[in-house]
Motif scaffolding. Sequence first.
Motif, mmCIF file in Angstrom:
data_model
loop_
_atom_site.group_PDB
_atom_site.id
_atom_site.type_symbol
_atom_site.label_atom_id
_atom_site.label_comp_id
_atom_site.label_asym_id
_atom_site.label_seq_id
_atom_site.Cartn_x
_atom_site.Cartn_y
_atom_site.Cartn_z
ATOM 1 N N ALA A 29 0.830 -1.206 0.000
ATOM 2 C CA ALA A 29 0.000 0.000 0.000
ATOM 3 C C ALA A 29 0.864 1.256 0.000
ATOM 4 N N GLU A 30 1.998 1.201 0.716
ATOM 5 C CA GLU A 30 2.844 2.396 0.824
ATOM 6 C C GLU A 30 3.662 2.657 -0.430
ATOM 7 N N THR A 31 4.166 1.565 -1.029
ATOM 8 C CA THR A 31 5.138 1.743 -2.109
ATOM 9 C C THR A 31 4.552 1.447 -3.491
ATOM 10 N N GLY A 32 3.443 0.684 -3.531
ATOM 11 C CA GLY A 32 2.878 0.314 -4.820
ATOM 12 C C GLY A 32 3.697 -0.718 -5.574
ATOM 13 N N ARG A 33 4.676 -1.343 -4.881
ATOM 14 C CA ARG A 33 5.434 -2.406 -5.558
ATOM 15 C C ARG A 33 5.634 -3.576 -4.601
ATOM 16 N N ALA A 34 6.084 -4.710 -5.161
ATOM 17 C CA ALA A 34 6.240 -5.923 -4.364
ATOM 18 C C ALA A 34 7.450 -5.785 -3.439
ATOM 19 N N PRO A 35 7.283 -5.961 -2.112
ATOM 20 C CA PRO A 35 8.418 -5.850 -1.197
ATOM 21 C C PRO A 35 9.300 -7.111 -1.250
ATOM 22 N N SER A 36 10.565 -6.964 -0.880
ATOM 23 C CA SER A 36 11.431 -8.150 -0.743
ATOM 24 C C SER A 36 11.101 -8.833 0.584
ATOM 25 N N LEU A 37 11.526 -10.088 0.716
ATOM 26 C CA LEU A 37 11.259 -10.799 1.972
ATOM 27 C C LEU A 37 12.029 -10.151 3.127
ATOM 28 N N ALA A 38 13.203 -9.576 2.822
ATOM 29 C CA ALA A 38 13.970 -8.875 3.861
ATOM 30 C C ALA A 38 13.195 -7.659 4.371
ATOM 31 N N GLU A 39 12.594 -6.894 3.442
ATOM 32 C CA GLU A 39 11.805 -5.723 3.841
ATOM 33 C C GLU A 39 10.597 -6.145 4.692
ATOM 34 N N GLN A 107 -7.538 -0.244 -2.342
ATOM 35 C CA GLN A 107 -7.393 0.080 -3.765
ATOM 36 C C GLN A 107 -5.910 0.174 -4.133
ATOM 37 N N THR A 108 -5.099 0.773 -3.231
ATOM 38 C CA THR A 108 -3.656 0.883 -3.499
ATOM 39 C C THR A 108 -3.041 -0.511 -3.586
ATOM 40 N N GLN A 171 -3.161 8.508 -7.075
ATOM 41 C CA GLN A 171 -2.009 7.745 -6.593
ATOM 42 C C GLN A 171 -1.995 7.689 -5.062
ATOM 43 N N ARG A 172 -2.800 8.522 -4.420
ATOM 44 C CA ARG A 172 -2.856 8.525 -2.952
ATOM 45 C C ARG A 172 -4.242 8.063 -2.490
ATOM 46 N N GLN A 173 -4.338 7.761 -1.190
ATOM 47 C CA GLN A 173 -5.646 7.441 -0.642
ATOM 48 C C GLN A 173 -6.483 8.717 -0.554
ATOM 49 N N SER A 174 -7.811 8.557 -0.619
ATOM 50 C CA SER A 174 -8.683 9.732 -0.575
ATOM 51 C C SER A 174 -9.112 10.017 0.854
ATOM 52 N N THR A 175 -9.332 11.295 1.134
ATOM 53 C CA THR A 175 -9.767 11.684 2.478
ATOM 54 C C THR A 175 -11.241 11.338 2.674
ATOM 55 N N ARG A 176 -11.664 11.415 3.919
ATOM 56 C CA ARG A 176 -13.063 11.172 4.247
ATOM 57 C C ARG A 176 -13.966 12.183 3.527
ATOM 58 N N ALA A 177 -13.507 13.449 3.490
ATOM 59 C CA ALA A 177 -14.299 14.492 2.822
ATOM 60 C C ALA A 177 -14.439 14.182 1.330
ATOM 61 N N GLU A 178 -13.383 13.680 0.727
ATOM 62 C CA GLU A 178 -13.441 13.322 -0.693
ATOM 63 C C GLU A 178 -14.409 12.161 -0.922
#
Lengths: 208, 208
Positions: A29-39, A107-108, A171-178
């Motif tokens: 969710a944070e990076t939008g890509r597959a993390p490594s197992l170390a991460e 969604q992310t 590309q970002r999460q939407s706020t409650r107001a949005e």
Amino acid sequence: MPRIVAATIAEHRRIQRKAIMDAARELLAETGRAPSLAEVGKRAGLPRSTVYEYVRSRDDLLAAVVADVFPDWASSIRDAIESAPTPGEKIWAYVASNVAFFAGAEQTIARALGSVVDPAVLRGPMQEFHTALQEPLRRALGDLGEAEPEIVADLIDAMLLSATKEIRARQRQSTRAEQDSVLAPVRRLLGPYLRLPDNPTATASAEG
Amino acid sequence: MPRIVAATIAEHRRIQRKAIMDAARELLAETGRAPSLAEVGKRAGLPRSTVYEYVRSRDDLLAAVVADVFPDWASSIRDAIESAPTPGEKIWAYVASNVAFFAGAEQTIARALGSVVDPAVLRGPMQEFHTALQEPLRRALGDLGEAEPEIVADLIDAMLLSATKEIRARQRQSTRAEQDSVLAPVRRLLGPYLRLPDNPTATASAEG
């Protein structure tokens, strides 16, 4: 091994596995890509050797995320539908939780999975996700008195896709107001059909 | 040349041109492909040499069809909207005439044009067609009291595309009964928002 120890080991493994899967989702969710197992190990606070006890590769990790997230998402949306009191409110809960889904981390994660996982791997779980949500929606439409629940469910989905076009593209999460501003016109349109109160805020302030 | 003769010649040419364009549309709707100028002449009852006075090639003919049909379609849908009495009935007229459009010869012609004409040639007229229809729809939504007519117009269009998916995919024109069965669930969903009578047929028979 005594049953009580086995149960404790099983529980320990369940907790470790959950920490790994939660870390993987967060990083997706944070990076939008597959993390490594170390991460993933670092985020979960587990040595990499422990992570390898649960998943053998990055692909294996992604497959596990896919296997977990769609049923989890489906059951959280289903819970929202089930806990609403009337058929109309259940249908509205479906609409609102879909908007929350498209606005949030889900969604992310779904988009990240879409770009890193073989589409063939995603097809089945996404189809099941869709079916799992259609079923309670159609049932609520039937309970509302709708003669063609399947067709109207498709109409509602088409509206949802139109209404969430912008928040899905973000590309970002939407706020409650949005989210609220996405929901407002949909509620005006569907409210009379669903026999929802005109506008909950207005009613509350008129009464208060 | 005396003015009266000029007017008669102009009228004569207008009628001939219309016969050619009508023949081209009919053949497109019937066959789904671009007719030859000879075929158009035969259908219009005009010698090929006369057809060549108006269009110099098949591409020229198609460009003329494109230039004519979209404004014609737009004005016929706009007329349907204008002649409806209330904002809700105007919006419903928009919905019903769109369904009729997708069910009828227009859709066959549009599809045929889509497969024989350069997409770049179609883009402008189709965009103008869409804009020409959005304008009275949004105005009627505003008159209905809708605070965000543009967004709700998009929601209605999304529903329309979902509702007409099958009739748009058909290789033949749809019957009136098929159009009615497309409209029925859309009317149940939109009717309360548009403040339309519940079910015109039921009301009529209850009163009669």
